[in-house]
Design an enzyme around this catalytic site. Structure first.
Site, PDB file in Angstrom:
ATOM      1  N   LYS A  52       0.839  -1.202   0.000  1.00 38.77           N
ATOM      2  CA  LYS A  52       0.000   0.000   0.000  1.00 38.77           C
ATOM      3  C   LYS A  52       0.874   1.252   0.000  1.00 38.77           C
ATOM      4  CE  LYS A  52      -3.826  -2.381   2.045  1.00 38.77           C
ATOM      5  NZ  LYS A  52      -4.260  -3.055   3.271  1.00 38.77           N
ATOM      6  N   GLN A  96      -5.310  -2.578   9.485  1.00 35.80           N
ATOM      7  CA  GLN A  96      -5.012  -3.853   8.842  1.00 35.80           C
ATOM      8  C   GLN A  96      -5.558  -5.011   9.676  1.00 35.80           C
ATOM      9  OE1 GLN A  96      -3.635  -4.094   5.771  1.00 35.80           O
ATOM     10  NE2 GLN A  96      -3.968  -6.292   5.862  1.00 35.80           N
ATOM     11  N   ASP A 119     -11.497   1.607   3.554  1.00 33.55           N
ATOM     12  CA  ASP A 119     -11.667   0.168   3.349  1.00 33.55           C
ATOM     13  C   ASP A 119     -13.140  -0.184   3.100  1.00 33.55           C
ATOM     14  OD1 ASP A 119      -9.568  -1.650   3.262  1.00 33.55           O
ATOM     15  OD2 ASP A 119      -9.252  -1.647   5.427  1.00 33.55           O
TER      16      ASP A 119
HETATM   17  N1  GUN Z   1      -6.568  -7.875   5.533  1.00 37.56           N
HETATM   18  C1  GUN Z   1      -6.673  -8.536   4.370  1.00 37.56           C
HETATM   19  N2  GUN Z   1      -7.222  -7.740   3.425  1.00 37.56           N
HETATM   20  C2  GUN Z   1      -7.476  -6.569   4.015  1.00 37.56           C
HETATM   21  C3  GUN Z   1      -8.051  -5.338   3.559  1.00 37.56           C
HETATM   22  O1  GUN Z   1      -8.440  -5.168   2.407  1.00 37.56           O
HETATM   23  N3  GUN Z   1      -8.130  -4.344   4.487  1.00 37.56           N
HETATM   24  C4  GUN Z   1      -7.719  -4.515   5.753  1.00 37.56           C
HETATM   25  N4  GUN Z   1      -7.871  -3.486   6.587  1.00 37.56           N
HETATM   26  N5  GUN Z   1      -7.201  -5.629   6.219  1.00 37.56           N
HETATM   27  C5  GUN Z   1      -7.078  -6.647   5.344  1.00 37.56           C
END
Ligand code: GUN
Length: 293
Positions: A52, A96, A119
């Protein structure tokens, strides 16, 4: 059969975003800023957060990561969420997942201000998405909608079967495909672990979206001739044919399914590259205050 090249489409979208960010910077505006909260040392989570950060850099966004040991208390984590909710320099942030067992994930997600929930996990965003109001849509479903749109796949009136009902992929995907938008207007069936006669149902699908989390689960007999197949799965399996000793496979048995399809997403290089791009798109919307204006 045509391969839907997610890597290429993701690169195109990144270029579009980068060129808009450049215009902003030329006009002396601050660029969009995405933050991530990372708890513990889960290698998959580390990889996601690093990717990211890299993607932000590529398009000219600012990014920051708030790292914590896995023994952080729920209260401390909620304080950080509150801090980011109120920091005017941060347009959007993610926490996350997964979080350590002693922390209530739902509580943390619900503490995020919906306006900054890039998200799209907060119930307010999920609810708004469901009834067709402007909302942040979670990364994978948003990425799949973008792939369908940019590939020009007709979805109206088609039978769409979604395999999987997770909050992050299957459920929002099924809602988006049934909305009155384009892509959308499909007749949607959601299948899951308790579904009976699954192969008969999937064989009716004009569009089959597979997010079941089982390697090579979908075989050729389950797929209709000419179907569009979207494979969300990604699994690392041992292989004697690669230097690394591993290869990536999806939820679909690609070699036997692909020849039957009109369009298919490969693994890797299909849905995967679109997810981070979706997050960038959401962060850009947050910066422009497009959703909650
Ligand atoms: N863990 C796995 N995929 C994601 C996601 O798209 N967002 C977040 N916050 N955690 C994740």
């Amino acid at each position: 059969m045509q391969i839907i090249d997610g890597k290429k489409i993701a690169a195109e979208i990144k270029e579009e975003i980068a060129s808009e960010v450049k215009k902003m910077i030329d006009a002396d505006e601050r660029p969009p800023h995405l933050a991530a909260i990372l708890v513990g040392n889960d290698p998959a989570s580390e990889t996601y957060v690093t990717s990211k950060g890299k993607a932000c850099k590529q398009v000219g966004f600012d990014s920051s990561t708030y790292r914590f040991e896995s023994d952080i208390t729920e209260e401390e984590l909620l304080e950080t969420v509150s801090f980011l909710n109120n920091d005017p320099d941060i347009d959007g942030f993610i926490v996350q997942l997964p979080l350590p067992d002693h922390i209530d994930e739902d509580k943390v997600i619900q503490a995020i201000k919906p306006e900054k929930d890039v998200d799209g996990f907060h119930p307010v965003n999920v609810g708004r998405m469901t009834i067709g109001l402007p909302a942040y849509i979670s990364a994978t479903p948003n990425g799949i909608m973008e792939l369908l749109k940019r590939t020009g796949i007709e979805t109206e009136g088609k039978n769409c079967v979604v395999l999987g009902r997770s909050n992050i992929v299957g459920r929002p995907m099924s809602i988006l495909m049934s909305r009155t938008t384009q892509p959308g207007n499909a007749t949607v069936t959601v299948c899951h672990s308790r579904t009976r006669n699954l192969p008969q149902i999937t064989a009716q699908a004009d569009i089959l979206i597979v997010a079941i989390g089982k390697p090579e689960f979908v075989t050729a007999d389950m797929v209709k001739e000419g179907a569009v197949v979207i494979d969300v799965g990604i699994h690392r399996v041992e292989s004697s044919e690669t230097k690394s000793g591993f290869r990536l496979i999806g939820d679909v048995k690609y070699d036997e399914v692909a020849p039957k399809t009109s369009y298919i997403t490969p693994v890797p290089g299909g849905v995967g590259p679109m997810t981070i791009v979706s997050l960038l798109m959401n962060t850009f919307k947050a910066h422009k205050q497009e959703i909650y204006s």
